[in-house]
Motif scaffolding. Sequence first.
Motif, PDB file in Angstrom:
ATOM      1  N   UNK A 262       0.817  -1.211   0.000  1.00 61.59           N
ATOM      2  CA  UNK A 262       0.000   0.000   0.000  1.00 61.59           C
ATOM      3  C   UNK A 262       0.857   1.270   0.000  1.00 61.59           C
ATOM      4  N   UNK A 263       2.018   1.206  -0.629  1.00 64.19           N
ATOM      5  CA  UNK A 263       2.890   2.358  -0.811  1.00 64.19           C
ATOM      6  C   UNK A 263       3.378   2.958   0.522  1.00 64.19           C
ATOM      7  N   UNK A 264       3.368   4.294   0.612  1.00 65.01           N
ATOM      8  CA  UNK A 264       3.953   4.984   1.769  1.00 65.01           C
ATOM      9  C   UNK A 264       2.977   6.049   2.280  1.00 65.01           C
ATOM     10  N   UNK A 265       2.850   6.123   3.609  1.00 64.38           N
ATOM     11  CA  UNK A 265       2.042   7.157   4.237  1.00 64.38           C
ATOM     12  C   UNK A 265       2.964   8.110   5.003  1.00 64.38           C
ATOM     13  N   UNK A 266       2.515   9.355   5.121  1.00 68.45           N
ATOM     14  CA  UNK A 266       3.315  10.353   5.814  1.00 68.45           C
ATOM     15  C   UNK A 266       2.435  11.177   6.763  1.00 68.45           C
ATOM     16  N   UNK A 267       3.014  11.490   7.923  1.00 62.17           N
ATOM     17  CA  UNK A 267       2.370  12.400   8.862  1.00 62.17           C
ATOM     18  C   UNK A 267       3.322  13.555   9.148  1.00 62.17           C
ATOM     19  N   UNK A 268       2.806  14.773   9.090  1.00 59.68           N
ATOM     20  CA  UNK A 268       3.608  15.955   9.388  1.00 59.68           C
ATOM     21  C   UNK A 268       3.222  16.572  10.729  1.00 59.68           C
ATOM     22  N   UNK A 278       2.254   8.443  -2.918  1.00 58.49           N
ATOM     23  CA  UNK A 278       2.665   7.392  -3.849  1.00 58.49           C
ATOM     24  C   UNK A 278       2.771   7.875  -5.284  1.00 58.49           C
ATOM     25  N   UNK A 279       2.593   9.182  -5.523  1.00 61.03           N
ATOM     26  CA  UNK A 279       2.659   9.669  -6.901  1.00 61.03           C
ATOM     27  C   UNK A 279       4.052   9.445  -7.477  1.00 61.03           C
ATOM     28  N   UNK A 280       4.081   8.822  -8.640  1.00 57.08           N
ATOM     29  CA  UNK A 280       5.335   8.484  -9.287  1.00 57.08           C
ATOM     30  C   UNK A 280       5.721   7.031  -9.124  1.00 57.08           C
ATOM     31  N   UNK A 281       5.103   6.324  -8.186  1.00 56.32           N
ATOM     32  CA  UNK A 281       5.437   4.917  -7.945  1.00 56.32           C
ATOM     33  C   UNK A 281       4.627   3.956  -8.812  1.00 56.32           C
ATOM     34  N   UNK A 282       3.514   4.422  -9.359  1.00 55.38           N
ATOM     35  CA  UNK A 282       2.691   3.525 -10.160  1.00 55.38           C
ATOM     36  C   UNK A 282       2.186   2.361  -9.340  1.00 55.38           C
ATOM     37  N   UNK A 283       2.346   1.159  -9.880  1.00 54.75           N
ATOM     38  CA  UNK A 283       1.890  -0.049  -9.195  1.00 54.75           C
ATOM     39  C   UNK A 283       2.960  -0.669  -8.298  1.00 54.75           C
ATOM     40  N   UNK A 284       4.113  -0.032  -8.196  1.00 49.30           N
ATOM     41  CA  UNK A 284       5.170  -0.522  -7.299  1.00 49.30           C
ATOM     42  C   UNK A 284       4.820  -0.087  -5.878  1.00 49.30           C
TER      43      UNK A 284
END
Length: 317
Positions: A262-268, A278-284
């Motif tokens: 499920x890609x990467x999540x970020x909290x600031x 996940x923009x730029x990762x596509x289906x990876x």
Amino acid sequence: MSKIIFYLSLITTISYSQNFWIKTPFQSGTQESSVYSILALSNETALAGTFAFGLFKSTNSGNTWDRLIQENLWVKKLVKDNSNKLYAIFVGGSIESGVYKSTNDRNEWTKVFTPPHDGMSTLHIDINNNLYLGFLFYSGEGGIYKSINGGMNWHKIFNLPQNIYTITKTPSGRLIAGSYGKVFFSDDEGLQWNEYSFNLNFQISEITMDNFGDVYLATEGYGVYKSTNNGVTWSSVRGAKPEYSCIYIDNNNHIYLGTRGYWIYRSTDKGINWSLINSGMGQDNFVLSIGGFRGGYIFAGMDYAGIYRSANVVNVE
């Protein structure tokens, strides 16, 4: 003509910046090249350890990668001390499994620990250059080993029959070790250990700290927890699912969570709100490791899919 060139350049920049991630030309497409460990050495130099394709190095922020070790070995963990000495967990290949040390830029590695079995799980180094090596529990053998002299000598400081998945140390000197549904902590370098149980059967994937001393813990399938009292008690900051494979906190105290599928999540905002990046990762979408430069880029090591790098500098000192 110059106005047209500037306009086209501006369009290119805007389009480029829309993606958070760009894919680097790292070896990909096979399980052997899956990236389990990333370590930034300077503003532009980084190491990447693979599952069964050895060790790689980039000296230009990930634009190119060179294979340093021509061995089909698993580089499980990479750490660096305050004098730039490198330590790594190597498993498999023709090189004997163990903890290895490098003291120069010539890619020369010396074995400093021979393990009782290949279940080495994690390696941590504190601000005083003390090393802590964690093990999974196999056939009556596991625990945590410590070295205070760069790997020359080791002694065991944890003897309970528990899997140790991750280790960190707080500024107060408290050791915190993540096990299966439990956290163990010690204030006297392992002479005595206290235990916190989550009453849930989950594997802890990684423990790390932010610049304020708060400790964060990621689990495989049961969310993310936070402790504001050095690991004595924990509260949930992100609920169950997906499986979190790794957690990284940059110099701005932004938290990055790598997931298995499920890609990467970020909290600031210290875990209150989260967003998918996940923009730029596509289906990876299967992430194994995250690392970054101080004052530079963030890297994501993938399963089968090589290494992605943030398109822009995000880790601001």
